[in-house]
Design an enzyme around this catalytic site. Structure first.
Site, PDB file in Angstrom:
ATOM      1  N   SER A   1       0.760  -1.245   0.022  1.00 39.76           N
ATOM      2  CA  SER A   1      -0.075   0.180  -0.060  1.00 39.76           C
ATOM      3  C   SER A   1       0.879   1.233   0.053  1.00 39.76           C
ATOM      4  O   SER A   1       1.709   1.364   0.952  1.00 39.76           O
ATOM      5  CB  SER A   1      -0.858   0.046   1.202  1.00 39.76           C
TER       6      SER A   1
ATOM      7  N   HIS B   1      -0.992  -1.491  -4.277  1.00 43.46           N
ATOM      8  CA  HIS B   1      -2.366  -1.029  -3.481  1.00 43.46           C
ATOM      9  C   HIS B   1      -2.443   0.533  -3.377  1.00 43.46           C
ATOM     10  O   HIS B   1      -1.427   0.898  -2.679  1.00 43.46           O
ATOM     11  CB  HIS B   1      -2.488  -1.719  -2.177  1.00 43.46           C
TER      12      HIS B   1
ATOM     13  N   ASP C   1      -4.815   3.584  -1.758  1.00 42.90           N
ATOM     14  CA  ASP C   1      -5.910   3.847  -1.063  1.00 42.90           C
ATOM     15  C   ASP C   1      -6.381   5.339  -1.511  1.00 42.90           C
ATOM     16  O   ASP C   1      -5.834   6.288  -1.138  1.00 42.90           O
ATOM     17  CB  ASP C   1      -5.461   3.812   0.498  1.00 42.90           C
TER      18      ASP C   1
ATOM     19  N   MET D   1      -9.339   7.979  -0.236  1.00 44.17           N
ATOM     20  CA  MET D   1     -10.008   8.522   0.886  1.00 44.17           C
ATOM     21  C   MET D   1     -10.694   9.917   0.547  1.00 44.17           C
ATOM     22  O   MET D   1      -9.909  10.613   0.077  1.00 44.17           O
ATOM     23  CB  MET D   1      -9.255   8.386   1.988  1.00 44.17           C
TER      24      MET D   1
ATOM     25  N   HIS E   1      -8.225   0.954  -4.119  1.00 50.30           N
ATOM     26  CA  HIS E   1      -9.312   0.763  -2.779  1.00 50.30           C
ATOM     27  C   HIS E   1     -10.129   1.827  -2.600  1.00 50.30           C
ATOM     28  O   HIS E   1      -9.416   2.923  -2.135  1.00 50.30           O
ATOM     29  CB  HIS E   1      -8.554   0.079  -1.606  1.00 50.30           C
TER      30      HIS E   1
ATOM     31  N   MET F   1     -12.206   4.322  -0.686  1.00 47.92           N
ATOM     32  CA  MET F   1     -12.863   4.319   0.646  1.00 47.92           C
ATOM     33  C   MET F   1     -13.521   5.849   0.518  1.00 47.92           C
ATOM     34  O   MET F   1     -13.225   6.820   1.041  1.00 47.92           O
ATOM     35  CB  MET F   1     -11.855   4.577   1.677  1.00 47.92           C
TER      36      MET F   1
ATOM     37  N   MET G   1     -11.480  -5.792   5.545  1.00 53.26           N
ATOM     38  CA  MET G   1     -10.668  -4.850   6.497  1.00 53.26           C
ATOM     39  C   MET G   1     -10.136  -5.389   7.925  1.00 53.26           C
ATOM     40  O   MET G   1     -11.097  -5.884   8.378  1.00 53.26           O
ATOM     41  CB  MET G   1     -11.283  -3.606   6.435  1.00 53.26           C
TER      42      MET G   1
ATOM     43  N   ASP H   1      -6.439  -6.089   4.600  1.00 55.56           N
ATOM     44  CA  ASP H   1      -5.875  -5.011   4.587  1.00 55.56           C
ATOM     45  C   ASP H   1      -6.076  -4.296   6.102  1.00 55.56           C
ATOM     46  O   ASP H   1      -7.037  -4.185   6.617  1.00 55.56           O
ATOM     47  CB  ASP H   1      -6.482  -4.258   3.591  1.00 55.56           C
TER      48      ASP H   1
HETATM   49  C1  DX5 Z   1      -6.191   1.683   5.723  1.00 57.78           C
HETATM   50  C2  DX5 Z   1      -5.833   1.493   4.286  1.00 57.78           C
HETATM   51  C3  DX5 Z   1      -4.776   0.316   4.326  1.00 57.78           C
HETATM   52  C4  DX5 Z   1      -3.405   1.004   5.004  1.00 57.78           C
HETATM   53  C5  DX5 Z   1      -2.891  -0.337   5.494  1.00 57.78           C
HETATM   54  O1  DX5 Z   1      -7.564   2.285   5.554  1.00 57.78           O
HETATM   55  O2  DX5 Z   1      -6.679   0.610   3.556  1.00 57.78           O
HETATM   56  O3  DX5 Z   1      -4.433  -0.034   2.826  1.00 57.78           O
HETATM   57  O4  DX5 Z   1      -2.432   1.487   4.073  1.00 57.78           O
HETATM   58  O5  DX5 Z   1      -1.832   0.073   6.257  1.00 57.78           O
HETATM   59  P1  DX5 Z   1      -1.102  -0.892   7.152  1.00 57.78           P
HETATM   60  O6  DX5 Z   1      -0.582  -1.933   6.396  1.00 57.78           O
HETATM   61  O7  DX5 Z   1       0.156  -0.030   7.599  1.00 57.78           O
HETATM   62  O8  DX5 Z   1      -1.834  -1.255   8.401  1.00 57.78           O
HETATM   63 ZN    ZN Z   2      -6.240  -0.177   1.602  1.00 58.66          ZN
END
Ligand code: DX5
Ligand code: ZN
Length: 217
Positions: free
Chosen positions: A8, A33, A35, A37, A66, A68, A138, A177
């Site tokens: 990620s 990956h 993310d 948001m 991903h 969110m 998650m 994740d």
């Molecule tokens: C959190 C993200 C993850 C995040 C995971 O909401 O969806 O992808 O990057 O981070 P780690 O591996 O540090 O928990």
């Molecule tokens: Zn993620």
């Protein structure tokens, strides 16, 4: 199925994303990956489709996006056009539009993933599994990297694996994740996860290759 590692970039250096993606590619990762948001579905804002589009130009890795975000229906096309390979959105965001969004992703020739937050039970998404390429479970509350793995989410991995078996989808990607490291990775793969997202564990390591390899049993 071989375990797929999806580093990620949330924990990468945002001023050097190309460099950091090349580092994980050299370490053997095949997916990356991303993310997304929106500061509404989760209490944090990261990156949007223009960044995905820029990354598409500098890497051949599978872009595992991903979302969110509260309104995936509105934005999914932007992420398709940006060159995402896999688009995962949250069941909790617009549950009544789930099948519509899956269909839009699949008809664009992309892989469709559906994610559930820690408090959402696995059974609510069982009916969508025949249409999905991936389920993302998650194992932290979405929003931030570096949180502690929630062990009580682990049983959902075997629930999803069983639902997939019942409908003949043995090739379903079951991704986890949040809080993944060399110890929690094994807990998840033994339960049936075949795709592991890891941010802080990989990018926080002084030896990225070793970190990626340590996640594969
Ligand atoms: C959190 C993200 C993850 C995040 C995971 O909401 O969806 O992808 O990057 O981070 P780690 O591996 O540090 O928990
Ligand atoms: Zn993620």
């Amino acid at each position: 199925m071989e375990t797929i590692i999806s580093p990620s970039i949330l924990s990468a250096d945002f001023a050097n994303l190309e460099r950091d993606i090349k580092l994980v590619a050299q370490a053997g990762a095949k997916w990356v990956h991303i993310d997304v948001m929106d500061g509404h579905f989760v209490p944090n804002i990261t990156i949007g489709a223009p960044v995905v589009s820029s990354l598409r130009k500098v890497t051949d890795l599978i872009l595992d996006v991903h979302l969110m975000i509260s309104d995936p229906k509105k934005y999914v096309k932007d992420f398709i056009d940006a060159g995402s390979d896999i688009i995962t959105f949250h069941y909790e965001a617009q549950s009544e539009l789930t099948l519509d969004i899956i269909n839009e992703i699949k008809s664009a020739g992309k892989l469709a993933g559906l994610s559930i937050k820690p408090k959402t039970p696995a059974n609510v998404i069982e009916k969508f599994i025949p249409y999905l390429d991936m389920v993302l479970i998650m194992t932290v509350e979405p929003g931030f990297g570096g949180q502690k793995f929630m062990h009580d989410c682990v049983s959902k991995i075997s629930d999803i694996k069983e639902y997939a078996r019942l409908c003949g989808k043995d090739d379903l990607y079951i991704q986890v994740d949040g809080g993944i490291n060399d110890v929690t990775a094994k807990v998840c793969t033994r339960m049936g996860a075949n795709s592991l997202v890891a941010g802080s564990y990989i990018f926080g390591s002084s030896d990225i290759t070793q970190a990626v390899c340590s996640l594969i049993e």
